[in-house]
Write a protein that holds these residues in place. Structure first.
Motif, PDB file in Angstrom:
ATOM      1  N   ASN A  55      -3.697  -8.102   7.393  1.00  0.00           N
ATOM      2  CA  ASN A  55      -4.149  -6.774   6.630  1.00  0.00           C
ATOM      3  C   ASN A  55      -3.031  -5.640   7.013  1.00  0.00           C
ATOM      4  O   ASN A  55      -2.051  -5.897   7.719  1.00  0.00           O
ATOM      5  N   ILE A  56      -3.165  -4.293   6.689  1.00  0.00           N
ATOM      6  CA  ILE A  56      -2.311  -3.442   6.852  1.00  0.00           C
ATOM      7  C   ILE A  56      -1.773  -3.107   8.271  1.00  0.00           C
ATOM      8  O   ILE A  56      -0.515  -3.022   8.655  1.00  0.00           O
ATOM      9  N   TYR A  57      -2.729  -3.334   9.094  1.00  0.00           N
ATOM     10  CA  TYR A  57      -2.369  -3.165  10.515  1.00  0.00           C
ATOM     11  C   TYR A  57      -1.345  -4.308  10.851  1.00  0.00           C
ATOM     12  O   TYR A  57      -0.563  -3.898  11.742  1.00  0.00           O
ATOM     13  N   ASP A  58      -1.352  -5.412  10.360  1.00  0.00           N
ATOM     14  CA  ASP A  58      -0.329  -6.548  10.752  1.00  0.00           C
ATOM     15  C   ASP A  58       1.076  -5.941  10.299  1.00  0.00           C
ATOM     16  O   ASP A  58       2.091  -6.339  10.964  1.00  0.00           O
ATOM     17  N   ALA A  59       1.029  -5.581   8.905  1.00  0.00           N
ATOM     18  CA  ALA A  59       2.321  -4.872   8.466  1.00  0.00           C
ATOM     19  C   ALA A  59       2.848  -4.041   9.373  1.00  0.00           C
ATOM     20  O   ALA A  59       4.188  -3.550   9.558  1.00  0.00           O
TER      21      ALA A  59
END
Ligand code: ATP
Ligand code: MG
Length: 251
Positions: A55-59
């Motif tokens: 998800n965006i947090y991983d990026a």
């Protein structure tokens, strides 16, 4: 490429519903769409059954490249999901030097879409500041009532302040009255006030419609779930308005 954040610091005004149905409707009009969930509630993944691995947090935290977070949902329709881990992003970003620019750095590398649409959380935190630093347009879903109108006027002030801080020229280009009930006097009155204050930027209202509420349970947009419903009709009109807008303020 148009970059739009769907934002209102007031909760429960139809931001996620609008982001999903706008994205789905535009993709059906041959527009290539990337829908990004910036809300730790993670409603997009659930509502569209994207089942993203990353998800965006991983990026944002550098765990994986942004490309690995993109899920291809349907023709012309890609999604980046979010999870509750994004609540940690506020803390993570707080400790970064260029904390308001991280999203711009990440999403700024993306090409090949006609629209990037961000579903934003109901807050004024660092995530939304990141969204406003990246996007050129803000769409504000609003309830047509006294408190909704008050929040809408505050959004105008917030966008101006963020532009000044980050030297951006992001504009409110659409105000979208949602859950509209034409039998209600306050709805009709507030609609007039909204039109007076935001002359020319106000969309046709999205009527209150139970099919709109049901669609996420089946992982579908309103167009896939109930294409003859008032909700599909209203969001269809919004899609046409958005395509027809004469926008010079693009990336
Ligand atoms: N036109 C509509 N008719 C009926 N129900 C609606 C309509 N639009 C949205 N809803 C319902 O209202 C609720 C809030 O909508 P939504 O989640 O889109 O708001 P939100 O602004 O994203 O909320 P949050 O601030 O929590 O992120 C949901 O249950 C949704 O299904
Ligand atoms: Mg939401």
């Amino acid at each position: 490429m148009r970059t739009i954040c769907v934002m209102n610091h007031k909760g429960g005004v139809g931001k996620t519903t609008t982001a999903i149905n706008l994205a789905a409707g535009l993709s059906r009009k041959d527009k290539k769409i990337l829908l990004v969930d910036l809300d730790p509630q993670g409603n997009i993944d659930l509502s569209l059954q994207a089942r993203a691995q990353y998800n965006i947090y991983d990026a944002m935290t550098g765990k994986v490249p942004l490309q690995q977070c993109i899920v291809h949902l349907a023709q012309n329709f890609d999604v980046i999901s979010s999870t509750e881990s994004l609540t940690k992003a506020e803390y993570y970003l707080y400790n970064q030097k260029e904390s308001k620019m991280l999203l711009k750095e990440l999403l700024g590398t993306i090409t090949g879409y006609d629209f990037i649409i961000l579903d934003c959380p109901p807050s004024l935190g660092i995530l939304n500041q990141n969204a406003l630093a990246f996007c050129k347009e803000v769409f504000v879903p609003t309830s047509a009532d006294f408190l909704g109108f008050d929040a809408l006027k505050k959004m105008k002030v917030i966008v101006t302040k963020i532009n000044e801080s980050y030297n951006n020229n992001c504009c409110i280009t659409k105000v979208i009255p949602t859950m509209y009930d034409r039998r209600s006097k306050i709805c009709r009155q507030t609609m007039e006030e909204i039109r007076t204050e935001f002359n020319g930027q106000v969309s046709l209202p999205i009527r209150v419609n139970s099919k709109v509420k049901e669609a996420p349970k089946y992982g579908k947009s309103i167009f896939a779930y109930a294409k003859s419903s008032p909700g599909a009709e209203d969001y269809g009109k919004l899609v046409e308005e958005v395509v027809a807008m004469n926008i010079t303020n693009v990336r």
